[in-house]
Design a protein around this motif. Sequence first.
Motif, PDB file in Angstrom:
ATOM      1  N   GLY A   2     -29.485 -25.962  44.033  1.00  0.00           N
ATOM      2  CA  GLY A   2     -28.667 -25.674  42.864  1.00  0.00           C
ATOM      3  C   GLY A   2     -27.383 -26.487  42.831  1.00  0.00           C
ATOM      4  O   GLY A   2     -26.956 -27.043  43.840  1.00  0.00           O
ATOM      5  N   ARG A   3     -26.816 -26.567  41.684  1.00  0.00           N
ATOM      6  CA  ARG A   3     -25.539 -27.255  41.510  1.00  0.00           C
ATOM      7  C   ARG A   3     -24.491 -26.239  41.086  1.00  0.00           C
ATOM      8  O   ARG A   3     -24.784 -25.270  40.410  1.00  0.00           O
ATOM      9  N   VAL A   4     -23.239 -26.520  41.488  1.00  0.00           N
ATOM     10  CA  VAL A   4     -22.122 -25.678  41.084  1.00  0.00           C
ATOM     11  C   VAL A   4     -20.998 -26.565  40.584  1.00  0.00           C
ATOM     12  O   VAL A   4     -20.934 -27.755  40.905  1.00  0.00           O
ATOM     13  N   ASN A   5     -20.120 -25.999  39.825  1.00  0.00           N
ATOM     14  CA  ASN A   5     -18.928 -26.718  39.384  1.00  0.00           C
ATOM     15  C   ASN A   5     -17.833 -26.516  40.419  1.00  0.00           C
ATOM     16  O   ASN A   5     -17.651 -25.409  40.934  1.00  0.00           O
ATOM     17  N   ILE A   6     -17.122 -27.586  40.712  1.00  0.00           N
ATOM     18  CA  ILE A   6     -16.014 -27.525  41.656  1.00  0.00           C
ATOM     19  C   ILE A   6     -14.763 -27.998  40.940  1.00  0.00           C
ATOM     20  O   ILE A   6     -14.779 -29.042  40.275  1.00  0.00           O
ATOM     21  N   ALA A   7     -13.691 -27.262  41.088  1.00  0.00           N
ATOM     22  CA  ALA A   7     -12.424 -27.624  40.447  1.00  0.00           C
ATOM     23  C   ALA A   7     -11.723 -28.703  41.279  1.00  0.00           C
ATOM     24  O   ALA A   7     -11.697 -28.638  42.507  1.00  0.00           O
ATOM     25  N   ALA A   8     -11.200 -29.710  40.597  1.00  0.00           N
ATOM     26  CA  ALA A   8     -10.439 -30.772  41.253  1.00  0.00           C
ATOM     27  C   ALA A   8      -9.458 -31.358  40.258  1.00  0.00           C
ATOM     28  O   ALA A   8      -9.624 -31.217  39.042  1.00  0.00           O
ATOM     29  N   ASP A   9      -8.446 -32.013  40.785  1.00  0.00           N
ATOM     30  CA  ASP A   9      -7.440 -32.666  39.957  1.00  0.00           C
ATOM     31  C   ASP A   9      -8.115 -33.721  39.074  1.00  0.00           C
ATOM     32  O   ASP A   9      -8.934 -34.509  39.547  1.00  0.00           O
ATOM     33  N   SER A  10      -7.776 -33.749  37.784  1.00  0.00           N
ATOM     34  CA  SER A  10      -8.443 -34.663  36.845  1.00  0.00           C
ATOM     35  C   SER A  10      -8.213 -36.136  37.201  1.00  0.00           C
ATOM     36  O   SER A  10      -9.116 -36.961  37.036  1.00  0.00           O
ATOM     37  N   ASP A  11      -7.016 -36.470  37.705  1.00  0.00           N
ATOM     38  CA  ASP A  11      -6.763 -37.863  38.103  1.00  0.00           C
ATOM     39  C   ASP A  11      -7.639 -38.263  39.290  1.00  0.00           C
ATOM     40  O   ASP A  11      -8.143 -39.391  39.356  1.00  0.00           O
ATOM     41  N   LEU A  12      -7.831 -37.327  40.208  1.00  0.00           N
ATOM     42  CA  LEU A  12      -8.690 -37.590  41.359  1.00  0.00           C
ATOM     43  C   LEU A  12     -10.135 -37.801  40.912  1.00  0.00           C
ATOM     44  O   LEU A  12     -10.812 -38.720  41.377  1.00  0.00           O
TER      45      LEU A  12
END
Length: 192
Positions: A2-12
């Motif tokens: 499965g895949r999940v969404n991971i939060a990260a800085d948009s610039d990164l």
Amino acid sequence: MGRVNIAADSDLIKEIEKEAKVRGYTIYSLTNLALKAMLEMIKTGEDSTRLQDLVELYKVFKDLDVIPVTSWYIENLAKLAYEKDQKGFQSLCEGAGMQVASYLKSKASTLEELMLFYENVKSTLPIKDLKIRKLEGDDIELRLTGTGFSLESTFCASMVFKKIIESYGFTVVEIVPSPGGIIYVRARVNQP
């Protein structure tokens, strides 16, 4: 899988997308590699921030063409070289010091910047402690621990350290290497 969404800085994320495209990777493969590395660090009980320190150290090793060998090997090689030719051994150690000093000067132009650079890689080095203390006048005192075990290897490390200090505009007034990897240095700012 499965895949999940991971939060990260948009610039990164933008940087990762750019590098992935240039190098022919997918975002999926890059994030999995990064997460696996981080998970391995955490599983071994390391602080997760050490991963960035290891990346910085890797860059230094690559730039200086460092070959990892055991401290046992270095200790014994230092003893043999010192016994065979003390002046030649000192010259080799000073040469290594000039190489390291030149590299460090390219990364950090002042002693303050060098200490910041050291802070970024210290957790990955065998050096246990580095203290700098201002003395009277233009003198400073430096104490470095964790540079070897034998007097011979600590002597070599002291020659490397001396060249680094000199490259930052100091004259070494006194340098005392001790068995167990302890180096004491008293240095003075060069007068113009």
